[in-house]
Scaffold this motif. Structure first.
Motif, short mmCIF file in Angstrom:
data_model
loop_
_atom_site.label_atom_id
_atom_site.label_comp_id
_atom_site.label_asym_id
_atom_site.label_seq_id
_atom_site.Cartn_x
_atom_site.Cartn_y
_atom_site.Cartn_z
N GLN A 57 38.48 46.40 40.06
CA GLN A 57 38.17 45.24 40.89
C GLN A 57 39.37 44.30 41.00
O GLN A 57 40.27 44.30 40.15
CB GLN A 57 36.97 44.49 40.32
CG GLN A 57 35.71 45.34 40.32
CD GLN A 57 34.52 44.57 39.77
OE1 GLN A 57 34.66 43.51 39.17
NE2 GLN A 57 33.34 45.12 39.96
N THR A 58 39.38 43.50 42.05
CA THR A 58 40.44 42.51 42.26
C THR A 58 40.00 41.24 41.56
O THR A 58 39.34 40.37 42.14
CB THR A 58 40.67 42.28 43.76
OG1 THR A 58 40.94 43.54 44.39
CG2 THR A 58 41.87 41.35 44.00
N ARG A 59 40.35 41.16 40.26
CA ARG A 59 39.98 40.02 39.42
C ARG A 59 41.12 39.73 38.45
O ARG A 59 42.03 40.55 38.27
CB ARG A 59 38.73 40.29 38.58
CG ARG A 59 37.73 41.21 39.16
CD ARG A 59 36.50 41.40 38.31
NE ARG A 59 36.73 41.49 36.87
CZ ARG A 59 35.79 41.77 35.99
NH1 ARG A 59 34.57 41.97 36.39
NH2 ARG A 59 36.06 41.85 34.71
N HIS A 98 46.75 46.66 40.67
CA HIS A 98 45.48 46.78 39.96
C HIS A 98 45.70 47.72 38.78
O HIS A 98 46.08 48.88 38.99
CB HIS A 98 44.40 47.36 40.88
CG HIS A 98 44.00 46.44 41.98
ND1 HIS A 98 44.75 46.27 43.13
CD2 HIS A 98 42.92 45.63 42.10
CE1 HIS A 98 44.15 45.40 43.91
NE2 HIS A 98 43.03 45.00 43.32
N ARG A 105 41.91 50.46 42.51
CA ARG A 105 40.67 50.27 43.28
C ARG A 105 40.03 51.61 43.61
O ARG A 105 38.81 51.71 43.66
CB ARG A 105 40.96 49.47 44.55
CG ARG A 105 41.32 48.03 44.23
CD ARG A 105 41.42 47.14 45.41
NE ARG A 105 41.93 47.79 46.61
CZ ARG A 105 42.17 47.16 47.73
NH1 ARG A 105 41.98 45.88 47.84
NH2 ARG A 105 42.64 47.81 48.77
N VAL A 154 44.45 42.51 37.47
CA VAL A 154 45.57 42.41 38.41
C VAL A 154 46.78 41.80 37.71
O VAL A 154 46.65 40.82 36.97
CB VAL A 154 45.17 41.55 39.63
CG1 VAL A 154 46.35 41.27 40.54
CG2 VAL A 154 44.06 42.24 40.41
N ARG A 175 46.78 35.05 44.99
CA ARG A 175 48.01 35.81 44.75
C ARG A 175 49.06 34.92 44.09
O ARG A 175 49.71 35.30 43.12
CB ARG A 175 48.52 36.36 46.09
CG ARG A 175 49.78 37.17 45.99
CD ARG A 175 50.21 37.65 47.37
NE ARG A 175 49.22 38.48 48.01
CZ ARG A 175 49.23 39.81 47.99
NH1 ARG A 175 50.22 40.45 47.42
NH2 ARG A 175 48.29 40.50 48.59
#
Length: 186
Positions: free
Chosen positions: A117-119, A108, A112, A123, A84
């Motif tokens: 995706q959390t990449r 995002h 999601r 983000v 983060r």
């Protein structure tokens, strides 16, 4: 003056790699005076600059290091960890939708709930109001596009951004090693 008589935390040492560049800019690579003295005794660093303060024992006295350089070069990683904090640093602690620097979270681009995706490439830093407004929508659906498309930064890029946010305390002996490679203004 004995270092123990003053506030020890006020004598950190700037840690430079063997090429005399800081190990990191944000957070600035600093060691406590105890860590730097230990590294001197273990012959892991060279003392580059010193404070006008001493540390003493019954049989020994030395000035506290203010700048040390590693004797062995540590090759920096090319890409930083996905955290983060590093997302905020990449985006310069600024909401990528409205420019606010307050109440930051991350958003995002592809929600999601829609398979996002959390990449790094999905983000961005966003203030809470913008994040709430965008919600689970795609950017085109709510006409909210980030000022900068998300991407995977290099460590160099994060160091460059980190220099924009100097710490509250910079000892004068550090200045020659922190900003020598920044572009000068005409």
């Amino acid at each position: 003056m004995d270092a123990h008589a003053a506030i020890p935390a006020s004598f950190p040492a700037l840690v430079l790699n063997a090429d005399f560049r800081p190990l990191s800019y944000y957070p600035l690579s600093l060691w406590s005076w105890q860590e730097s003295v230990k590294a001197v005794f273990l012959d892991r660093v060279n003392i580059v600059s010193e404070y006008d303060r001493f540390v003493r024992s019954p049989s020994f006295e030395m000035k506290l290091p203010s700048v040390v350089s590693l004797k062995t070069y540590v090759k920096p990683a090319l890409y930083p960890a996905f955290t983060r904090f590093n997302v905020f640093l990449r985006d310069r602690f600024t909401c990528q939708y409205c420019g606010s620097k307050d109440d930051l979270t991350f958003d995002h681009l592809i929600p999601r709930s829609r398979g996002g995706q959390t990449r790094w490439d999905n983000v961005v830093a966003a203030c809470a109001p913008c994040n709430l407004e965008k919600g689970g929508f795609m950017p085109d659906e709510v006409r909210m596009h980030p000022t900068q498309s998300p991407y995977r930064p290099t460590v160099f890029e994060l160091h460059r951004n980190g220099r924009l946010f100097p710490p509250n305390y910079l000892h004068e002996s550090w200045l020659d090693y922190l900003y020598w490679d920044t572009e000068l203004e005409p």
